[in-house]
Design a protein around this motif. Structure first.
Motif, PDB file in Angstrom:
ATOM      1  N   VAL A 115       0.830  -1.196   0.000  1.00 38.89           N
ATOM      2  CA  VAL A 115       0.000   0.000   0.000  1.00 38.89           C
ATOM      3  C   VAL A 115       0.869   1.252   0.000  1.00 38.89           C
ATOM      4  O   VAL A 115       0.590   2.224  -0.722  1.00 38.89           O
ATOM      5  CB  VAL A 115      -0.947   0.014   1.217  1.00 38.89           C
ATOM      6  N   GLU A 116       1.930   1.239   0.782  1.00 36.85           N
ATOM      7  CA  GLU A 116       2.823   2.399   0.861  1.00 36.85           C
ATOM      8  C   GLU A 116       3.473   2.686  -0.486  1.00 36.85           C
ATOM      9  O   GLU A 116       3.561   3.845  -0.920  1.00 36.85           O
ATOM     10  CB  GLU A 116       3.892   2.166   1.920  1.00 36.85           C
ATOM     11  N   PRO A 128      -4.983  13.186  -6.469  1.00 39.44           N
ATOM     12  CA  PRO A 128      -5.813  12.731  -5.350  1.00 39.44           C
ATOM     13  C   PRO A 128      -6.070  11.229  -5.447  1.00 39.44           C
ATOM     14  O   PRO A 128      -6.224  10.691  -6.543  1.00 39.44           O
ATOM     15  CB  PRO A 128      -7.104  13.532  -5.513  1.00 39.44           C
ATOM     16  N   LEU A 129      -6.129  10.574  -4.289  1.00 40.08           N
ATOM     17  CA  LEU A 129      -6.233   9.111  -4.255  1.00 40.08           C
ATOM     18  C   LEU A 129      -7.183   8.666  -3.146  1.00 40.08           C
ATOM     19  O   LEU A 129      -7.131   9.182  -2.029  1.00 40.08           O
ATOM     20  CB  LEU A 129      -4.844   8.504  -4.015  1.00 40.08           C
ATOM     21  N   ILE A 130      -8.046   7.719  -3.469  1.00 44.18           N
ATOM     22  CA  ILE A 130      -8.886   7.059  -2.480  1.00 44.18           C
ATOM     23  C   ILE A 130      -8.539   5.574  -2.494  1.00 44.18           C
ATOM     24  O   ILE A 130      -8.491   4.947  -3.553  1.00 44.18           O
ATOM     25  CB  ILE A 130     -10.388   7.236  -2.789  1.00 44.18           C
ATOM     26  N   VAL A 131      -8.278   5.015  -1.316  1.00 50.72           N
ATOM     27  CA  VAL A 131      -8.001   3.583  -1.187  1.00 50.72           C
ATOM     28  C   VAL A 131      -8.999   3.018  -0.189  1.00 50.72           C
ATOM     29  O   VAL A 131      -9.284   3.647   0.836  1.00 50.72           O
ATOM     30  CB  VAL A 131      -6.568   3.321  -0.688  1.00 50.72           C
ATOM     31  N   PHE A 132      -9.575   1.849  -0.489  1.00 50.35           N
ATOM     32  CA  PHE A 132     -10.517   1.308   0.477  1.00 50.35           C
ATOM     33  C   PHE A 132     -10.142  -0.074   0.980  1.00 50.35           C
ATOM     34  O   PHE A 132      -9.364  -0.788   0.357  1.00 50.35           O
ATOM     35  CB  PHE A 132     -11.968   1.346  -0.019  1.00 50.35           C
ATOM     36  N   HIS A 133     -10.658  -0.381   2.191  1.00 53.35           N
ATOM     37  CA  HIS A 133     -10.416  -1.651   2.891  1.00 53.35           C
ATOM     38  C   HIS A 133      -8.935  -1.858   3.201  1.00 53.35           C
ATOM     39  O   HIS A 133      -8.296  -2.793   2.716  1.00 53.35           O
ATOM     40  CB  HIS A 133     -10.947  -2.830   2.086  1.00 53.35           C
ATOM     41  N   ILE A 138      -2.267   1.174   9.060  1.00 54.25           N
ATOM     42  CA  ILE A 138      -1.598   1.563   7.818  1.00 54.25           C
ATOM     43  C   ILE A 138      -2.171   2.876   7.311  1.00 54.25           C
ATOM     44  O   ILE A 138      -1.439   3.784   6.895  1.00 54.25           O
ATOM     45  CB  ILE A 138      -1.758   0.466   6.751  1.00 54.25           C
ATOM     46  N   ALA A 139      -3.501   2.991   7.369  1.00 57.98           N
ATOM     47  CA  ALA A 139      -4.158   4.211   6.899  1.00 57.98           C
ATOM     48  C   ALA A 139      -3.706   5.422   7.697  1.00 57.98           C
ATOM     49  O   ALA A 139      -3.420   6.485   7.131  1.00 57.98           O
ATOM     50  CB  ALA A 139      -5.674   4.052   6.998  1.00 57.98           C
ATOM     51  N   GLU A 140      -3.641   5.267   9.002  1.00 62.46           N
ATOM     52  CA  GLU A 140      -3.253   6.395   9.858  1.00 62.46           C
ATOM     53  C   GLU A 140      -1.835   6.851   9.549  1.00 62.46           C
ATOM     54  O   GLU A 140      -1.541   8.049   9.490  1.00 62.46           O
ATOM     55  CB  GLU A 140      -3.378   5.989  11.329  1.00 62.46           C
ATOM     56  N   LYS A 141      -0.952   5.897   9.313  1.00 60.13           N
ATOM     57  CA  LYS A 141       0.445   6.228   9.017  1.00 60.13           C
ATOM     58  C   LYS A 141       0.583   6.909   7.661  1.00 60.13           C
ATOM     59  O   LYS A 141       1.200   7.977   7.537  1.00 60.13           O
ATOM     60  CB  LYS A 141       1.299   4.956   9.052  1.00 60.13           C
ATOM     61  N   LEU A 142      -0.014   6.315   6.633  1.00 60.88           N
ATOM     62  CA  LEU A 142       0.188   6.820   5.275  1.00 60.88           C
ATOM     63  C   LEU A 142      -0.574   8.117   5.015  1.00 60.88           C
ATOM     64  O   LEU A 142      -0.155   8.926   4.182  1.00 60.88           O
ATOM     65  CB  LEU A 142      -0.220   5.750   4.256  1.00 60.88           C
ATOM     66  N   SER A 143      -1.700   8.324   5.703  1.00 59.12           N
ATOM     67  CA  SER A 143      -2.447   9.566   5.507  1.00 59.12           C
ATOM     68  C   SER A 143      -1.651  10.775   6.000  1.00 59.12           C
ATOM     69  O   SER A 143      -1.889  11.904   5.555  1.00 59.12           O
ATOM     70  CB  SER A 143      -3.805   9.494   6.223  1.00 59.12           C
ATOM     71  N   LYS A 144      -0.707  10.537   6.896  1.00 61.72           N
ATOM     72  CA  LYS A 144       0.145  11.632   7.378  1.00 61.72           C
ATOM     73  C   LYS A 144       1.244  11.961   6.369  1.00 61.72           C
ATOM     74  O   LYS A 144       1.797  13.060   6.380  1.00 61.72           O
ATOM     75  CB  LYS A 144       0.771  11.245   8.721  1.00 61.72           C
ATOM     76  N   GLY A 339      -7.542   7.569  11.040  1.00 59.82           N
ATOM     77  CA  GLY A 339      -6.971   7.757   9.705  1.00 59.82           C
ATOM     78  C   GLY A 339      -7.854   7.308   8.567  1.00 59.82           C
ATOM     79  O   GLY A 339      -7.501   7.474   7.405  1.00 59.82           O
ATOM     80  N   GLU A 340      -9.023   6.730   8.868  1.00 57.50           N
ATOM     81  CA  GLU A 340      -9.923   6.246   7.827  1.00 57.50           C
ATOM     82  C   GLU A 340     -11.269   6.961   7.896  1.00 57.50           C
ATOM     83  O   GLU A 340     -11.704   7.389   8.962  1.00 57.50           O
ATOM     84  CB  GLU A 340     -10.184   4.744   7.973  1.00 57.50           C
ATOM     85  N   VAL A 341     -11.911   7.059   6.735  1.00 60.11           N
ATOM     86  CA  VAL A 341     -13.295   7.502   6.698  1.00 60.11           C
ATOM     87  C   VAL A 341     -14.153   6.246   6.827  1.00 60.11           C
ATOM     88  O   VAL A 341     -14.113   5.369   5.960  1.00 60.11           O
ATOM     89  CB  VAL A 341     -13.634   8.241   5.385  1.00 60.11           C
ATOM     90  N   VAL A 342     -14.897   6.151   7.907  1.00 58.41           N
ATOM     91  CA  VAL A 342     -15.709   4.960   8.152  1.00 58.41           C
ATOM     92  C   VAL A 342     -17.145   5.223   7.700  1.00 58.41           C
ATOM     93  O   VAL A 342     -17.779   6.171   8.145  1.00 58.41           O
ATOM     94  CB  VAL A 342     -15.690   4.572   9.644  1.00 58.41           C
ATOM     95  N   ILE A 343     -17.610   4.391   6.775  1.00 58.37           N
ATOM     96  CA  ILE A 343     -18.981   4.507   6.288  1.00 58.37           C
ATOM     97  C   ILE A 343     -19.883   3.767   7.265  1.00 58.37           C
ATOM     98  O   ILE A 343     -19.716   2.563   7.501  1.00 58.37           O
ATOM     99  CB  ILE A 343     -19.134   3.881   4.889  1.00 58.37           C
ATOM    100  N   THR A 344     -20.820   4.471   7.838  1.00 58.08           N
ATOM    101  CA  THR A 344     -21.739   3.855   8.786  1.00 58.08           C
ATOM    102  C   THR A 344     -22.924   3.270   8.031  1.00 58.08           C
ATOM    103  O   THR A 344     -23.660   3.981   7.352  1.00 58.08           O
ATOM    104  CB  THR A 344     -22.235   4.879   9.818  1.00 58.08           C
ATOM    105  N   LEU A 345     -23.091   1.962   8.139  1.00 58.77           N
ATOM    106  CA  LEU A 345     -24.192   1.260   7.484  1.00 58.77           C
ATOM    107  C   LEU A 345     -25.006   0.514   8.536  1.00 58.77           C
ATOM    108  O   LEU A 345     -24.488   0.155   9.595  1.00 58.77           O
ATOM    109  CB  LEU A 345     -23.641   0.264   6.454  1.00 58.77           C
ATOM    110  N   PRO A 346     -26.283   0.249   8.278  1.00 60.39           N
ATOM    111  CA  PRO A 346     -27.116  -0.433   9.278  1.00 60.39           C
ATOM    112  C   PRO A 346     -26.795  -1.911   9.454  1.00 60.39           C
ATOM    113  O   PRO A 346     -27.025  -2.481  10.502  1.00 60.39           O
ATOM    114  CB  PRO A 346     -28.529  -0.246   8.720  1.00 60.39           C
ATOM    115  N   TYR A 347     -26.275  -2.570   8.432  1.00 63.34           N
ATOM    116  CA  TYR A 347     -25.968  -3.999   8.482  1.00 63.34           C
ATOM    117  C   TYR A 347     -27.168  -4.835   8.932  1.00 63.34           C
ATOM    118  O   TYR A 347     -27.109  -5.578   9.910  1.00 63.34           O
ATOM    119  CB  TYR A 347     -24.751  -4.272   9.379  1.00 63.34           C
ATOM    120  N   ASP A 348     -28.248  -4.707   8.201  1.00 61.57           N
ATOM    121  CA  ASP A 348     -29.431  -5.502   8.480  1.00 61.57           C
ATOM    122  C   ASP A 348     -29.202  -6.946   8.035  1.00 61.57           C
ATOM    123  O   ASP A 348     -28.459  -7.216   7.089  1.00 61.57           O
ATOM    124  CB  ASP A 348     -30.650  -4.930   7.748  1.00 61.57           C
TER     125      ASP A 348
END
Length: 357
Positions: A115-116, A128-133, A138-144, A339-348
């Motif tokens: 990832v790095e 600009p870059l978006i990476v998911f999952h 790792i996200a917290e480190k690389l976002s800095k 360091g991540e954007v967390v998408i909140t879902l209901p998970y029904d």
């Protein structure tokens, strides 16, 4: 007569020139409009780890819907990584030579070094870059290290916990149908995504935790990394059914694609075709249409709803903010966590509807 004839010729020439000029003007205006539109529309490259992933197919369709609704704002181009990080790096090298406004990446390998390296390549071009999952650490480190990268993830533990609850509900409602040997222990096969993938590990961990927290003991007969793919899961379960004949009481899958593969293997041996005495509960995550159909038919015990629309809209909203050099979360309800954007879902939970008495 000659004067009249010459006048007529002059008029015809003028009319022809007018038509030609008019056509040229229309063509030029159309081209200018087209160029303007294409110039305004952001070019977004979407690198998916595999086009075979059934849930990602739905995410792709939702992104295409967003493009259709916003043709003057965004143009998505999709690339198949064929579950191969080397292939994805080749695609990235090519993209970095193009005029991309944003790159969205779902990587086939999410180890920190991989990832790095991927992020650093994009950083050089300041795209600009978006990476998911990706693992939050790792996200917290690389976002800095790069202010134009955003990591997006769903709330993985909740999805795993909801999956485990489906089996808990079945155990409580009809224990004999699942605890076939009567030992009070749930013997299961676990189908997991890639090895060392934190998202896969957490889905597994919390699915089992939900079962154990309810007071049900568990025994793992086999643990297979089927890389999220249906065919790999099908082949694995086919072999495991022969090895653990009669001992398997449930199959827990990290996603619906692998769950569907498991059901295809079960049906090869006469299981999960409608005979309640030859049924092994299979649970998954994503609630893709194929899985819902199997649940409705009684061939699959249940799945957890993850809305591909919610994922696609998050990528679009955050991505457009990045392109505009605005706060990535501007005009959204998302929040940064570690360091991540967390998408909140209901998970029904999606399970077969029981008939009213």
């Amino acid at each position: 007569m000659q004067i009249i004839r010459k006048a007529a010729i002059v008029i015809m020439i003028i009319m022809i020139n007018t038509v030609v000029i008019g056509e040229n003007f229309i063509t030029t205006f159309a081209n200018q409009t087209q160029n303007l539109n294409s110039r305004n529309a952001a070019n977004v490259a979407v690198l998916l780890y595999s086009f075979e992933d059934l849930f990602l197919q739905d995410v792709k369709k939702e992104l295409e819907r967003i493009q259709e609704e916003n043709p003057d704002k965004v143009k998505f181009t999709f690339y198949d990584g064929k579950n191969n990080i080397a292939k994805q790096n080749e695609i990235l090298d090519s993209l970095l030579r193009n005029n991309e406004d944003l790159i969205i990446a779902n990587l086939a390998d999410v180890k920190e070094s991989v990832v790095e390296d991927f992020v650093n390549k994009v950083k050089v071009k300041e795209i600009p870059l978006i990476v998911f999952h990706v693992d939050p650490k790792i996200a917290e480190k690389l976002s800095k290290n790069y202010n134009k990268v955003v990591f997006i993830t769903p709330n993985v533990p909740k999805s795993g916990f909801a999956e485990g609850e489906i089996l808990v509900d079945l155990w409580k409602a009809d224990k004999d149908s699942i605890d076939k040997n009567g030992d009070g222990i749930l013997q299961y096969i676990l189908l997991e995504g890639e090895a060392n993938n934190l998202g896969a590990i957490e889905r597994s961990k919390y699915a089992i935790k939900a079962i154990n927290d309810s007071g049900i003991e568990t025994e793992e007969l086999a643990h297979v990394n089927a890389n999220w793919l249906k065919d790999m899961a099908k082949n694995a379960v086919d072999s495991l059914l022969l090895r653990y004949s009669g001992k398997v009481e449930a199959i827990i899958s990290n996603n619906d694609a692998m769950a569907i593969g498991a059901i295809e293997a079960l049906q090869k041996y006469g299981y999960n075709t409608g005979d309640k005495f030859k049924y092994i509960p299979v649970v998954g995550i994503d609630a893709i249409p194929e899985a819902r159909a199997l649940v409705d038919e009684g061939f699959m015990e249940g799945t957890v709803i993850q809305d591909p629309k919610a994922f696609a809209e998050a990528y679009y909203a955050v991505g457009m903010n990045l392109i505009k050099n605005e706060n990535p979360l501007a005009n959204t309800d998302y929040k940064f966590e570690n360091g991540e954007v967390v998408i909140t879902l209901p998970y029904d939970k999606y399970v077969k509807k029981t008939s009213e008495p």
